[in-house]
Scaffold this active site. Structure first.
Site, PDB file in Angstrom:
ATOM      1  N   ASP A  76       0.807  -1.215   0.000  1.00  0.00           N
ATOM      2  CA  ASP A  76       0.000   0.000   0.000  1.00  0.00           C
ATOM      3  C   ASP A  76       0.846   1.273   0.000  1.00  0.00           C
ATOM      4  O   ASP A  76       1.530   1.562   0.969  1.00  0.00           O
ATOM      5  CB  ASP A  76      -0.900  -0.029   1.245  1.00  0.00           C
ATOM      6  CG  ASP A  76      -1.753   1.207   1.350  1.00  0.00           C
ATOM      7  OD1 ASP A  76      -2.065   1.809   0.314  1.00  0.00           O
ATOM      8  OD2 ASP A  76      -2.100   1.590   2.488  1.00  0.00           O
ATOM      9  N   ASP A 261      -2.248   5.834  -4.922  1.00  0.00           N
ATOM     10  CA  ASP A 261      -2.501   4.877  -3.852  1.00  0.00           C
ATOM     11  C   ASP A 261      -2.882   3.493  -4.353  1.00  0.00           C
ATOM     12  O   ASP A 261      -4.022   3.254  -4.756  1.00  0.00           O
ATOM     13  CB  ASP A 261      -3.604   5.431  -2.944  1.00  0.00           C
ATOM     14  CG  ASP A 261      -3.803   4.573  -1.711  1.00  0.00           C
ATOM     15  OD1 ASP A 261      -2.973   3.666  -1.471  1.00  0.00           O
ATOM     16  OD2 ASP A 261      -4.779   4.800  -0.981  1.00  0.00           O
TER      17      ASP A 261
END
Ligand SMILES: *[C@@H]1O[C@H](CO)[C@@H](O)[C@H](O)[C@H]1NC(C)=O
Ligand SMILES: *[C@@H]1O[C@H](CO)[C@@H](O)[C@H](O)[C@H]1NC(C)=O
Ligand SMILES: *[C@@H]1O[C@H](CO)[C@@H](O)[C@H](O)[C@H]1NC(C)=O
Ligand SMILES: *[C@@H]1O[C@H](CO)[C@@H](O)[C@H](O)[C@H]1NC(C)=O
Length: 373
Positions: A76, A261
């Site tokens: 992430d 992201d």
């Protein structure tokens, strides 16, 4: 002569060094829920809005401890902390019990830390305590990672999530003090020669290999043209600046930061921007969903100007087909949230190959090969 030899050796060392890369295949799987792993609570609207949507999860494999305990994790870029479910989580925490759990007493490289932590994400929260162990991935061993052992696992629809934990690839500070985040530890230990990584995500129909992260390198066969680099907008976050955003020919936003992201499935945007966008989208609001017909040629292309260059999202990139009352309808992958920046999630990252360069404090983008046809 000595000098020439030295240069020759240095050259050899350099060409060897630049090949030091760690490749981590990413697997993809359809999941009932999209992810939103960005720090902070995005508000209740997001939870409601995202239920039932078709979605893809990307995850890779790591192992923790000695002997190795295997886990599937989301890599992430929108957060910095790393966590895994704990073998000590209570029996009644179903989310934790339905995933692989790290058992520190089975690892000879474990060392205790003991501090407690809580992490809040757009997708919910996790709580537990910190531990330290050696993490293994892509043939590399990285000792000394302090990570969260999760006891209380409260992510939305967590029972259905395929991945066990999360590896934060953010540049930022950790939720917990005086410890070194994953990416920094990787670079400090010289496991790669360049402190950067690149992300390739595929649009997959089938489950299986769905992309790749390369730590310390770039795969030129995965994109077309040149990488367009822009400086990060703030120290310690993978954000860049969108100088202008257009839907068709209408300006919908200007001078906004955007977080790149991998841990978020869709494109999140400030409410005002979303309203500007809907004003020119032919469709209708139904409750909190915005329903469009699926005819792509009636819909605008989204154009983001980043570092003077346009980046596009076409209707084929942002339309999502869903079944409602036995009919196929379309919704968009754009989600309004209470943030003052955009979040460019997997929808964008499937279209653009992305380089996250920690040394150069810059982000590089190029059209993924999959879109070149
Ligand atoms: C862990 O993963 C490795 C590599 O994929 C595999 O060889 C090994 O059998 C796995 N171990 C367990 C206990 O599942
Ligand atoms: C953790 O591993 C130890 C040693 O194998 C075992 O005795 C213990 O029951 C395990 N803990 C849990 C919660 O599974
Ligand atoms: C950590 O949390 C546990 C309960 O989950 C509590 O018993 C313990 O006192 C906490 N430790 C610290 C150092 O705050
Ligand atoms: C770091 O620790 C200090 C002292 O324990 C505390 O005052 C501070 O708030 C902590 N910072 C973060 C980001 O947790």
């Amino acid at each position: 002569m000595a000098r020439i030899q030295f240069l020759l050796l240095a050259g050899l060392a350099l060409s060897f060094a630049t090949r030091q890369q760690l490749r981590v295949p990413l697997y993809s799987r359809h999941s009932p829920m999209p992810n939103a792993f960005i720090d902070g609570n995005l508000g209740r609207g997001l939870h409601l809005l995202l239920t039932n949507r078709e979605n893809v999860e990307y995850y890779g494999q790591i192992a923790m401890g000695n002997p190795r305990q295997n886990f599937s994790v989301v890599f992430d870029t929108g957060s910095t902390n790393t966590w895994l479910p704990s073998a000590n989580c209570p029996k009644d925490n179903q989310a934790c019990q339905t995933h692989r759990r790290y058992n520190s007493s089975r690892s000879s490289t474990y060392s205790p830390n003991g501090r407690n932590f809580t992490l809040n994400y757009g997708s919910g929260k996790v709580k537990g305590y910190l531990s330290q162990d050696t993490v293994h991935f892509s043939g590399a061993d990285m000792p000394g990672l302090i990570f969260g052992e999760v006891l209380i696992h409260q992510l939305i629809k967590s029972n259905t999530l395929i991945f066990d934990g999360l590896v934060g690839l953010g540049l930022g500070n950790l939720a917990w003090n005086n410890t070194t985040p994953f990416l920094k530890l990787l670079c400090n230990q010289n496991l790669v020669n360049e402190c950067m990584f690149s992300v390739y995500l595929q649009r997959t129909e089938d489950e299986g290999v769905g992309g790749e992260i390369i730590f310390g390198g770039v795969d030129k066969s995965r994109f077309t043209g040149r990488l367009h680099y822009v400086p990060i907008a703030h120290a310690n976050v993978w954000k860049l600046t969108i100088s202008k955003a257009f839907a068709g020919t209408s300006l919908i936003d200007a001078n906004m930061d955007a977080l790149l992201d991998t841990g978020t499935s869709y494109i999140l945007m400030p409410r005002q921007t979303y309203d500007n966008l809907l004003a020119i989208m032919p469709g209708e609001s139904k409750g909190i969903e915005y329903i469009l017909n699926c005819r792509r040629n009636a819909l605008p292309h989204i154009q983001l100007i980043i570092g003077g260059k346009p980046f596009y999202l076409a209707p084929k990139d942002y339309l999502i087909e869903v079944e409602l009352e036995f009919k196929i309808i379309c919704i968009t992958a754009f989600v309004p949230v209470n943030l003052d920046f955009w979040v460019l999630g997997d929808i964008f990252l499937r279209r653009y190959y992305t380089v996250f360069d920690a040394t150069g404090k810059r982000i590089g983008l190029a059209e993924s090969v999959l879109n070149a046809k």
